[in-house]
Design an enzyme around this catalytic site. Structure first.
Site, PDB file in Angstrom:
ATOM      1  N   LYS A 180       0.838  -1.202   0.000  1.00 36.65           N
ATOM      2  CA  LYS A 180       0.000   0.000   0.000  1.00 36.65           C
ATOM      3  C   LYS A 180       0.872   1.250   0.000  1.00 36.65           C
ATOM      4  O   LYS A 180       1.617   1.494   0.947  1.00 36.65           O
ATOM      5  CB  LYS A 180      -0.905   0.047   1.220  1.00 36.65           C
ATOM      6  CG  LYS A 180      -1.865   1.241   1.164  1.00 36.65           C
ATOM      7  CD  LYS A 180      -2.584   1.488   2.474  1.00 36.65           C
ATOM      8  CE  LYS A 180      -1.882   2.462   3.374  1.00 36.65           C
ATOM      9  NZ  LYS A 180      -1.802   3.837   2.877  1.00 36.65           N
ATOM     10  N   GLY A 193       7.694   4.691   7.914  1.00 35.74           N
ATOM     11  CA  GLY A 193       6.829   5.809   8.277  1.00 35.74           C
ATOM     12  C   GLY A 193       7.225   6.365   9.622  1.00 35.74           C
ATOM     13  O   GLY A 193       8.390   6.282  10.019  1.00 35.74           O
ATOM     14  N   SER A 194       6.251   6.892  10.340  1.00 35.35           N
ATOM     15  CA  SER A 194       6.562   7.579  11.591  1.00 35.35           C
ATOM     16  C   SER A 194       6.809   6.592  12.724  1.00 35.35           C
ATOM     17  O   SER A 194       6.312   5.463  12.711  1.00 35.35           O
ATOM     18  CB  SER A 194       5.416   8.508  11.974  1.00 35.35           C
ATOM     19  OG  SER A 194       4.313   7.744  12.403  1.00 35.35           O
ATOM     20  N   THR A 195       7.583   7.032  13.710  1.00 34.64           N
ATOM     21  CA  THR A 195       7.840   6.206  14.888  1.00 34.64           C
ATOM     22  C   THR A 195       6.535   5.941  15.638  1.00 34.64           C
ATOM     23  O   THR A 195       6.309   4.846  16.146  1.00 34.64           O
ATOM     24  CB  THR A 195       8.873   6.895  15.795  1.00 34.64           C
ATOM     25  OG1 THR A 195      10.131   6.900  15.102  1.00 34.64           O
ATOM     26  CG2 THR A 195       9.048   6.177  17.113  1.00 34.64           C
ATOM     27  N   GLY A 225       4.779   3.239  13.838  1.00 27.63           N
ATOM     28  CA  GLY A 225       5.596   2.029  13.996  1.00 27.63           C
ATOM     29  C   GLY A 225       5.329   1.337  15.316  1.00 27.63           C
ATOM     30  O   GLY A 225       5.218   0.110  15.393  1.00 27.63           O
ATOM     31  N   GLU A 256      11.083   0.931   9.449  1.00 27.45           N
ATOM     32  CA  GLU A 256      11.999   2.038   9.151  1.00 27.45           C
ATOM     33  C   GLU A 256      11.274   3.305   9.569  1.00 27.45           C
ATOM     34  O   GLU A 256      10.319   3.719   8.917  1.00 27.45           O
ATOM     35  CB  GLU A 256      12.297   2.112   7.647  1.00 27.45           C
ATOM     36  CG  GLU A 256      12.973   0.888   7.087  1.00 27.45           C
ATOM     37  CD  GLU A 256      14.455   0.838   7.390  1.00 27.45           C
ATOM     38  OE1 GLU A 256      14.971   1.782   8.018  1.00 27.45           O
ATOM     39  OE2 GLU A 256      15.090  -0.145   6.997  1.00 27.45           O
ATOM     40  N   CYS A 282      13.720  10.716   6.050  1.00 29.58           N
ATOM     41  CA  CYS A 282      13.799  10.253   7.432  1.00 29.58           C
ATOM     42  C   CYS A 282      15.211  10.408   7.981  1.00 29.58           C
ATOM     43  O   CYS A 282      15.401  10.598   9.178  1.00 29.58           O
ATOM     44  CB  CYS A 282      13.319   8.817   7.555  1.00 29.58           C
ATOM     45  SG  CYS A 282      13.987   7.742   6.296  1.00 29.58           S
ATOM     46  N   GLU A 327      11.102  15.325  15.081  1.00 31.11           N
ATOM     47  CA  GLU A 327      11.275  15.255  13.638  1.00 31.11           C
ATOM     48  C   GLU A 327      10.275  16.197  12.961  1.00 31.11           C
ATOM     49  O   GLU A 327       9.073  16.114  13.191  1.00 31.11           O
ATOM     50  CB  GLU A 327      11.035  13.825  13.151  1.00 31.11           C
ATOM     51  CG  GLU A 327      11.297  13.663  11.676  1.00 31.11           C
ATOM     52  CD  GLU A 327      11.159  12.215  11.217  1.00 31.11           C
ATOM     53  OE1 GLU A 327      10.240  11.529  11.684  1.00 31.11           O
ATOM     54  OE2 GLU A 327      11.987  11.784  10.399  1.00 31.11           O
TER      55      GLU A 327
END
Lengths: 293, 481
Positions: B186, B238-240, B243, B260, B294, B391
């Site tokens: 996706k 994507g974002s922490t 995640g 990641e 990132c 970030e």
């Protein structure tokens, strides 16, 4: 007249010292005949946090030891262990094992230490790479220890299970906090004495005894622990620990293994607790000289 | 000519005529283009001028289930195919992508807002090369994992971000296919187009049906993929924050994952560094892809005795950066990917000002329509400032100074992230001192933001785990025994 035995006070091992738990609490471990055998430390969450501080403090220097030196120290553990085999066999039998099984377990534990001692200055050669990138850069990837690792060994394999998880962790330059088997904690404490006599710097291995429901959540949710390694705890114990470990994205490994199997060892147990770091540097490209001569 | 008169840049626009974008895209499931069961489509917007590019299907739980089923059905055939045959399919994908490289680059720029120079010279070639690299691994896995039996995991659910849409699709799909897994991928909702073009390429390459399924949608689509019981592997970039949600969702299951995630990477300049090159490195580190990277070098550390010089040169360099139409080959900084992201960046800029940092933004002619943000420096920031800790994912750089090596190592490592770092110095021994002590998965010495299919990429700590690229990238998709 039968000689009066000197009974041992079982302590814990934090930062190269043998304190009792800061909480002052204990639990009683019985021998195979059901009689009180030892009053073992019932460690608190504070003990876990103290152990993490000690492990973090020791980690940088341990990782910066030469790989060869770490190998020598792991081998030294095996040497010291060999000399105290009888004590471990005694303890295992007192905790209900047959003499034969205890002997086999102790021998295997020593072999395993020697096996991982030999890996210390080799794993990085196998797991590293020089990467042929398309641009004019020198690029390589190599291993770095993850840092501070929490270990909850197989509860039914109090000695061999512990050593099978611990040896690859410290061989790879990590430091460890080990939660000993709750029902059979004696060998873990005695093993700390072996470590203490084997040039293992204080804080590299920290061993605690007590109730997992108290200590394990603190270890798995601690923000300064980089990874958690468990074995054969079962999903009911494991899943909440795994969820708690997410807060700082601990690496989590749960090994379903029969540690008595001689093949329950290998490079991947070291590699799992290593980060791969990739480094780039430009290569100068001036002038017309080629590498053909 | 009057010396003070500025020479204007002549626009040099890349043509879009050759790029074919359909009006509407369905879901690519089991080798067919199927309508979403919800019947819902959402618009894909060109962030450079807010124009409508195409309507994209919003896959729901039912569609996800169909896609996972298709991948499951295709798995036995694909994983049992002789590895050298699997390789040939993947080589084909790489070749067709190369043939269509310019079209892919144009669409990437239209859909995501990145400068055409970057999509043409970096994103698309790297994506093609990634397939080419992993194709060759398919029949050589025994060499990657000596003494072990290698098996694929099964169905891989892959969720990718909007900053490098095609490249991330390649990073995910290529190693998964090479190791014999089947895929449900996706793309991010704001950048679906190149993934859908990739689906067309995969169709053209004649891959067996269901081996790769590409479905589009939002976070709910991704959640349905993560939670599907028949998925064996989650690969997420994507974002922490997300995640961690994924990691919690799969706790206790047998699903394997690689994540990641975010970063706040340090770029460190020592006084003996070649300053002009370092300034270029700083610019490339933070303004590459509008800072939507990132591993962006978003925290600059300059040694105190050269700080004044570096900052002066950096400000001068910022004045010459061209912010504008991403299709213009002159453009250095293109459009911010979406309205939401622009708002996030602007809110951080406001926070930075409020925290008391000194801001510098060059004056630049920003197009009236579209989402743009000028390159931004924050000077005199403190370690505790939010703009230093969090970030931002935009063209915003914070600048701190340091005196000693030990000090900068501590400052650089003082973050929950650990994705990348940069070091600029002429002294070799100092480079290795730093590169060993910086807690980051990628360290660039005297360079920054370089990528290659052979080079493993991935983070320490809360930047995620697992590596993509190189021989290490194979581990994410195999079961070893």
């Amino acid at each position: 007249m039968k000689r009066i035995e000197i009974l041992k006070t079982y302590k814990i091992y934090i930062g190269g010292q043998f304190p009792r738990t800061e909480s002052g609490r204990y639990y009683t471990v019985n021998n195979s005949e059901g009689k009180a055998h030892a009053n073992v430390c019932l460690c608190s969450r504070k003990d876990v946090r103290n152990a993490v501080v000690a492990a973090r403090k020791a980690q940088g220097a341990w990782a910066e030891r030469s790989a060869f030196n770490r190998g020598q120290i792991l081998y030294r553990i095996a040497e010291m262990f060999e000399g105290r085999k009888i004590q471990f066999i005694d303890e295992l039998t007192q905790q209900g094992q047959t003499k034969k099984a205890a002997q086999a377990e102790v021998n295997m534990a020593i072999e395993r230490l020697v096996y991982y001692a030999g890996w210390c200055d080799k794993y990085n050669q196998i797991l590293s790479s020089v990467n042929p990138v398309s641009s004019s850069h020198f690029n390589f990837s190599s291993c770095e220890p993850m840092g501070v690792v929490g270990i909850i060994p197989d509860q039914q394999s109090p000695l061999l299970g512990l050593i099978s998880l611990l040896a690859p962790v410290i061989a790879g330059g990590n430091t460890a906090i080990v939660l000993a088997s709750v029902d059979y904690p004696l060998c873990a404490v005695t093993f700390a004495e072996v470590l203490h006599a084997s040039d293992v710097p204080g804080g590299v291995v920290n061993i605690l005894t007590g109730a997992l429901q108290e200590t394990a959540p603190t270890l798995s949710s601690h923000m300064d622990v980089n990874a958690l390694v468990t074995s054969n705890l079962g999903n009911e114990v494991n899943t909440p620990l795994q969820v708690a470990a997410v807060d700082n994205l601990k690496r989590y490994f749960d090994y379903k293994q029969d540690w008595n199997n001689s093949s329950a060892q290998g490079l991947h147990f070291i590699g799992d607790l290593q980060e791969i770091k990739t480094t780039w540097h430009p290569i100068e490209q001036i002038g017309g000289a080629t590498s053909s001569y | 000519m009057n010396k003070k008169e500025k020479w204007p840049l002549s626009p040099s626009l890349e043509s879009t005529q050759h790029a074919s974008i359909k009006k509407q895209y369905s879901l690519f499931i089991d080798g067919e283009w199927v309508k979403p069961s919800s019947g819902v489509y959402f618009p894909s917007i060109n962030p450079a001028d807010e124009s409508h590019l195409a309507s994209i299907a919003h896959a729901n739980e039912k569609d996800v289930h169909l896609a996972v089923q298709a991948a499951r059905k295709a798995f036995p055939l694909w994983s049992k195919l002789p590895a050298s045959e699997r390789a040939k399919y993947i080589f084909r994908i790489a070749r067709i992508m190369q043939e269509k490289a310019r079209e892919l680059a144009v669409i990437e720029t239209l859909d995501g807002g990145k400068p055409i120079r970057e999509s043409r010279d970096i994103d698309v070639p790297l994506a093609c090369n990634h397939f080419f690299y992993y194709a060759g691994w398919a029949d050589k896995l025994a060499y990657a994992f000596p003494n072990r039996t290698v098996e694929p995991l099964g169905v891989a659910a892959q969720i990718i971000p909007w900053n490098f849409p095609l490249l991330m699709a390649a990073w995910k799909i290529a190693p998964a296919l090479a190791t014999g897994n089947t895929v449900v991928l996706k793309p991010a909702e704001s950048t679906s187009l190149t993934a859908l073009k990739l689906a067309e390429i995969i169709e053209e390459a004649g891959l067996p049906k269901g081996v790769v399924n590409i479905i589009t949608g939002f976070g709910d689509t991704g959640a349905a993929m993560v939670n599907h019981p028949d998925v064996n592997k989650i690969a997420f970039t994507g974002s922490t924050h997300v995640g961690k949600i994924i990691q919690k969702a799969i706790a206790g299951s047998s699903k394997k994952a690689t994540l990641e995630l975010g970063g706040k990477s340090a770029n460190i300049i020592f006084d003996d560094a070649p300053i002009d090159q370092a300034v270029e490195g700083i610019v490339n580190g933070i303004f590459f892809n509008q800072g939507h990277v990132c591993c962006a070098g978003s925290r600059l550390f300059v040694q105190e005795n050269v700080a004044e010089k570096v900052i002066r040169k950096l400000k001068l360099r910022l004045k010459s950066l061209y912010v504008g139409n991403p299709l213009d080959k002159n453009t250095d900084i293109g459009a911010i990917n979406s309205k939401e992201q622009l708002e996030t960046i602007e809110s951080y800029i406001a926070i930075g000002k409020k925290e008391g940092a000194e801001i510098y933004q060059p004056t630049c002619n920003i197009p009236k329509k579209g989402y743009y943000c000028p390159p931004t420096l924050f000077i005199n920031v403190a370690q505790s400032h939010r703009i230093v800790q969090e970030e931002i994912f935009g063209p915003v750089l914070t600048i701190q100074t340091f005196r000693t090596v030990d000090e900068v190592i501590q400052k650089a490592n003082n973050t929950p992230y650990g994705l990348a770092a940069g070091v600029w110095t002429d002294k070799g021994s100092r480079i290795f001192n730093l590169t060993t002590k910086l807690k980051a998965g990628v360290v660039w010495a005297n360079t920054y933001n370089k990528f290659d299919p052979t080079s493993p990429f991935g983070g320490y700590k809360e930047s995620g785990y697992g590596r993509e690229g190189g021989v290490h990238g194979l581990s994410a998709y195999v079961k070893l025994s």
